[in-house]
Design an enzyme around this catalytic site. Structure first.
Site: not given
Length: 240
Positions: A56-58, A60, A182
């Site tokens: 997961l993105d930082k 998120t 995104r």
């Protein structure tokens, strides 16, 4: 006390609720504590990358599955690669979206800004389904508190751009490209609230007056247990 919340655990897997602000792995520009280090130190997972199956993105938050054995890691990674998993996210976006839809637009690294991704014909296949849950409209009176230092011209600009209109979306990525949700929401002109990379510098400063982090959350994850083969669906509640 553990840094991340455990949703489920057995001998083979660990399912966690990742908080926003923790990167999966260290990068050349970020020398901070990472999720892979937390998994190794706090949970004793000896595998490469702490048993991370996916990312997961930082910024998120939400549900992630982690392998505790090499066999579990191999099986779970094969599921993600073979698109046998089920992923569902919640995103608060700018503007009203009234109907469900699908974004089918290839993603690739932005040739002008390498830290970002964008829609390009020569990119990798990327498909995201989305459906609106609720529409929200801030009362103009609330702005007097949030934007108490704005002058009349600035307030009128917010009104003209319909800044107070938002939609809570359910998003289902059918592929697993970096920044996919995104990028796709930006592509349809409904960027995620407080997304520093894709909402724009001016807009993110406005957003962060009332929303301190990117409003993207991995709500649900479905997968087959790597040992029993049983279908499992795990959820992480939306943070306060």
């Amino acid at each position: 006390m553990k840094t991340v919340t455990v949703i489920f655990e057995d001998e083979d897997i660990l399912v966690i609720d990742k908080p926003s602000g923790i990167a999966a792995e260290e990068t050349n520009t970020q020398k901070v504590i990472t999720l892979s280090e937390i998994l190794k130190k706090e949970f004793g997972i000896p595998l490469f990358r702490g048993g991370l199956v996916h990312r997961l993105d930082k910024d998120t938050s939400g549900v992630m599955v982690v392998a505790k054995t090499q066999k579990a890691l191999d099986v779970l990674q094969a599921q993600f690669k073979g698109r046998k998993t089920k992923k569902e996210y919640l995103a608060l976006v700018h503007g009203f979206i009234m109907e469900s839809g699908v974004v089918d637009a290839a993603n690739a690294r932005n040739p002008l800004k390498r830290e970002k991704f964008t829609v390009l014909l020569e990119g990798k296949e990327a498909v995201t389904e989305f459906s609106p849950i609720s529409n929200f409209k801030f009362p103009i009176s609330n702005w007097e508190t949030i934007f108490n230092d704005f002058n009349k011209i600035q307030m009128r600009k917010l009104e003209r751009m319909n800044y107070n209109e938002f939609t809570l979306l359910k998003c289902k990525p059918l592929t697993g490209r970096t920044h996919q949700i995104r990028v796709h929401l930006k592509y349809i002109h409904h960027p995620i609230v407080a997304d520093e990379k894709y909402v724009g510098r001016k807009m993110v400063r406005i957003d962060k007056r009332w929303c301190p982090r990117m409003f993207l959350h991995a709500k649900r994850l479905g997968f087959y247990h790597p040992t029993t083969g049983k279908w499992m669906e795990m959820e992480a509640e939306l943070p306060e």
